[in-house]
Motif scaffolding. Structure first.
Motif, PDB file in Angstrom:
ATOM      1  N   PRO A  35       5.055  12.571   7.557  1.00 49.92           N
ATOM      2  CA  PRO A  35       3.816  12.241   6.848  1.00 49.92           C
ATOM      3  C   PRO A  35       3.837  10.817   6.275  1.00 49.92           C
ATOM      4  O   PRO A  35       4.902  10.220   6.122  1.00 49.92           O
ATOM      5  CB  PRO A  35       3.763  13.265   5.708  1.00 49.92           C
ATOM      6  N   SER A  36       2.651  10.343   5.943  1.00 48.24           N
ATOM      7  CA  SER A  36       2.509   9.025   5.322  1.00 48.24           C
ATOM      8  C   SER A  36       3.249   8.977   3.988  1.00 48.24           C
ATOM      9  O   SER A  36       3.254   9.952   3.238  1.00 48.24           O
ATOM     10  CB  SER A  36       1.014   8.753   5.129  1.00 48.24           C
ATOM     11  N   GLY A  37       3.886   7.849   3.708  1.00 47.10           N
ATOM     12  CA  GLY A  37       4.543   7.658   2.419  1.00 47.10           C
ATOM     13  C   GLY A  37       5.915   8.294   2.311  1.00 47.10           C
ATOM     14  O   GLY A  37       6.492   8.401   1.233  1.00 47.10           O
ATOM     15  N   THR A  38       6.460   8.663   3.455  1.00 45.20           N
ATOM     16  CA  THR A  38       7.694   9.434   3.509  1.00 45.20           C
ATOM     17  C   THR A  38       8.944   8.559   3.567  1.00 45.20           C
ATOM     18  O   THR A  38      10.063   9.038   3.435  1.00 45.20           O
ATOM     19  CB  THR A  38       7.549  10.356   4.758  1.00 45.20           C
ATOM     20  N   GLY A  39       8.729   7.253   3.802  1.00 47.63           N
ATOM     21  CA  GLY A  39       9.845   6.318   3.838  1.00 47.63           C
ATOM     22  C   GLY A  39      10.235   5.845   5.222  1.00 47.63           C
ATOM     23  O   GLY A  39      11.271   5.184   5.382  1.00 47.63           O
ATOM     24  N   LYS A  40       9.412   6.120   6.230  1.00 52.07           N
ATOM     25  CA  LYS A  40       9.759   5.741   7.606  1.00 52.07           C
ATOM     26  C   LYS A  40       9.863   4.219   7.755  1.00 52.07           C
ATOM     27  O   LYS A  40      10.842   3.698   8.289  1.00 52.07           O
ATOM     28  CB  LYS A  40       8.716   6.297   8.599  1.00 52.07           C
ATOM     29  N   SER A  41       8.844   3.508   7.273  1.00 55.72           N
ATOM     30  CA  SER A  41       8.888   2.037   7.362  1.00 55.72           C
ATOM     31  C   SER A  41      10.021   1.487   6.513  1.00 55.72           C
ATOM     32  O   SER A  41      10.708   0.544   6.922  1.00 55.72           O
ATOM     33  CB  SER A  41       7.563   1.426   6.871  1.00 55.72           C
ATOM     34  N   THR A  42      10.210   2.073   5.350  1.00 51.34           N
ATOM     35  CA  THR A  42      11.265   1.593   4.453  1.00 51.34           C
ATOM     36  C   THR A  42      12.633   1.750   5.110  1.00 51.34           C
ATOM     37  O   THR A  42      13.486   0.854   4.995  1.00 51.34           O
ATOM     38  CB  THR A  42      11.205   2.345   3.111  1.00 51.34           C
ATOM     39  N   LEU A  43      12.835   2.849   5.830  1.00 45.36           N
ATOM     40  CA  LEU A  43      14.108   3.040   6.541  1.00 45.36           C
ATOM     41  C   LEU A  43      14.330   1.903   7.539  1.00 45.36           C
ATOM     42  O   LEU A  43      15.400   1.288   7.562  1.00 45.36           O
ATOM     43  CB  LEU A  43      14.102   4.391   7.258  1.00 45.36           C
TER      44      LEU A  43
HETATM   45  N1  LIG Z   1       7.356  -2.886  -1.775  1.00 45.87           N
HETATM   46  C1  LIG Z   1       7.097  -1.688  -2.319  1.00 45.87           C
HETATM   47  N2  LIG Z   1       6.982  -1.546  -3.652  1.00 45.87           N
HETATM   48  C2  LIG Z   1       6.747  -0.335  -4.201  1.00 45.87           C
HETATM   49  N3  LIG Z   1       6.607   0.797  -3.503  1.00 45.87           N
HETATM   50  C3  LIG Z   1       6.706   0.726  -2.180  1.00 45.87           C
HETATM   51  C4  LIG Z   1       6.957  -0.512  -1.499  1.00 45.87           C
HETATM   52  N4  LIG Z   1       7.006  -0.274  -0.163  1.00 45.87           N
HETATM   53  C5  LIG Z   1       6.797   1.052  -0.017  1.00 45.87           C
HETATM   54  N5  LIG Z   1       6.633   1.658  -1.208  1.00 45.87           N
HETATM   55  C6  LIG Z   1       6.417   3.099  -1.436  1.00 45.87           C
HETATM   56  O1  LIG Z   1       7.457   3.793  -0.793  1.00 45.87           O
HETATM   57  C7  LIG Z   1       6.996   4.989  -0.195  1.00 45.87           C
HETATM   58  C8  LIG Z   1       7.364   5.013   1.266  1.00 45.87           C
HETATM   59  O2  LIG Z   1       6.651   3.999   1.934  1.00 45.87           O
HETATM   60  P1  LIG Z   1       6.786   3.739   3.485  1.00 45.87           P
HETATM   61  O3  LIG Z   1       5.901   2.598   3.787  1.00 45.87           O
HETATM   62  O4  LIG Z   1       8.219   3.608   3.845  1.00 45.87           O
HETATM   63  O5  LIG Z   1       6.208   5.093   4.077  1.00 45.87           O
HETATM   64  P2  LIG Z   1       5.860   5.466   5.588  1.00 45.87           P
HETATM   65  O6  LIG Z   1       6.553   6.753   5.877  1.00 45.87           O
HETATM   66  O7  LIG Z   1       6.161   4.304   6.468  1.00 45.87           O
HETATM   67  O8  LIG Z   1       4.294   5.743   5.518  1.00 45.87           O
HETATM   68  P3  LIG Z   1       3.123   5.436   6.595  1.00 45.87           P
HETATM   69  O9  LIG Z   1       3.184   6.572   7.607  1.00 45.87           O
HETATM   70  O10 LIG Z   1       1.865   5.505   5.796  1.00 45.87           O
HETATM   71  O11 LIG Z   1       3.381   4.095   7.196  1.00 45.87           O
HETATM   72  C9  LIG Z   1       5.498   5.036  -0.459  1.00 45.87           C
HETATM   73  O12 LIG Z   1       5.284   5.841  -1.580  1.00 45.87           O
HETATM   74  C10 LIG Z   1       5.155   3.608  -0.774  1.00 45.87           C
HETATM   75  O13 LIG Z   1       4.055   3.532  -1.627  1.00 45.87           O
END
Ligand SMILES: Nc1ncnc2c1ncn2[C@@H]1O[C@H](COP(=O)(O)OP(=O)(O)OP(=O)(O)O)[C@@H](O)[C@H]1O
Ligand SMILES: [Mg+2]
Length: 251
Positions: A35-43
């Motif tokens: 799901p969105s916001g799960t940390g995939k991009s952050t990983l």
């Molecule tokens: N630079 C930042 N500062 C603060 N919070 C952040 C930052 N980058 C991401 N987040 C938070 O970290 C969480 C994970 O974000 P991330 O972008 O990794 O999710 P995602 O799984 O890639 O979502 P999506 O499918 O929407 O791309 C989210 O709650 C987001 O708001």
């Protein structure tokens, strides 16, 4: 081999990656869903220190570091071993397709310009854009721009290419050509870690699908197992929702 162990990333009080363990063999194609916001991009961003992780150990080929102790040299080494393909291409608007592909070779790898341009021409052939060498991004379609983005990643000859939703900002008509290029790379056994909502791609191409939720890996396995017999109720719930939206792959 690529290995992350107990990777943790916090933003303020929020724990976005909550102890991720993941191993990727050379030549493996891993698709990450969730799901969105799960940390995939952050990983993905933590793997090349676009974000600084708060804890964990990272192994990328012969680089092996405690992320909290990573030196500038370690970070540069991690960046050389990873190449990133962004959702929005992130091309230089004032550089041609050829120059966009050659840029990293010149700046990061310190190649002479002529050698870098020769390699960039080979890549343009491989991505089917030899005739667009001198075109600027604004004159290319979204699909062509993303193929240049992938070409740039190919040029880097990294240990792994990290794709963050490479097709999700494309008009539908350009998605297939980008997926086709990614499938070719997969067939060449380019190691890839791909975040995508394209379940058909995951099913056809991935060696392993990783389902993340809430900053953790909930479940992972070959696509046949994960899609047909998910073990965790959260995986089942997520798949039911996305496959309902993409009925073509739900059988
Ligand atoms: N630079 C930042 N500062 C603060 N919070 C952040 C930052 N980058 C991401 N987040 C938070 O970290 C969480 C994970 O974000 P991330 O972008 O990794 O999710 P995602 O799984 O890639 O979502 P999506 O499918 O929407 O791309 C989210 O709650 C987001 O708001
Ligand atoms: Mg994301």
């Amino acid at each position: 081999m690529i290995k992350v162990a107990n990777l943790v990333k916090r933003f303020g009080d929020t724990t976005v990656l909550d102890g991720i363990d993941l191993e990727i063999e050379q030549g493996e194609i891993i698709v990450v869903i969730g799901p969105s916001g799960t940390g995939k991009s952050t990983l993905l961003r933590c793997l090349n220190f676009l974000e600084r992780p708060d804890a964990g150990r990272l192994t990328l080929g012969d680089l092996d570091v405690d992320v909290t102790r990573a030196t500038k040299a370690d970070i540069l080494a991690a960046r050389r071993r990873t190449a990133f393909v962004f959702q929005n291409y992130a091309l230089f608007a004032n550089k041609t397709a050829l120059e966009n592909i050659a840029e990293g070779l010149i700046v990061v790898n310190r190649w002479p310009k002529a050698k870098a341009h020769a390699r960039a021409r080979e890549i343009l052939e491989r991505i089917g854009l030899a005739d667009k060498a001198d075109a600027y991004p604004a004159s290319l379609s979204g699909g062509q721009q993303q193929r240049v983005g992938i070409g740039r990643a190919m040029a880097a000859q990294a240990e792994v290419i990290l794709f963050d939703e490479p097709t999700s900002s494309l008009d539908p008509e350009w998605v297939e050509e980008v997926l086709a290029l990614m499938k070719r790379l997969a067939a060449e056994r380019q190691t890839m870690l791909v975040v995508t909502h394209e379940m058909g791609f995951a099913r056809d191409v991935a060696d392993r699908v990783v389902f993340m939720e809430g900053g953790r890996i909930v479940e992972q396995g070959p696509p046949s197992q994960l899609f047909n017999a998910p073990r965790d109720p959260r995986t089942r719930d997520f798949l039911r929702k996305v496959l309902a939206a993409q009925p073509a792959v739900s059988t």
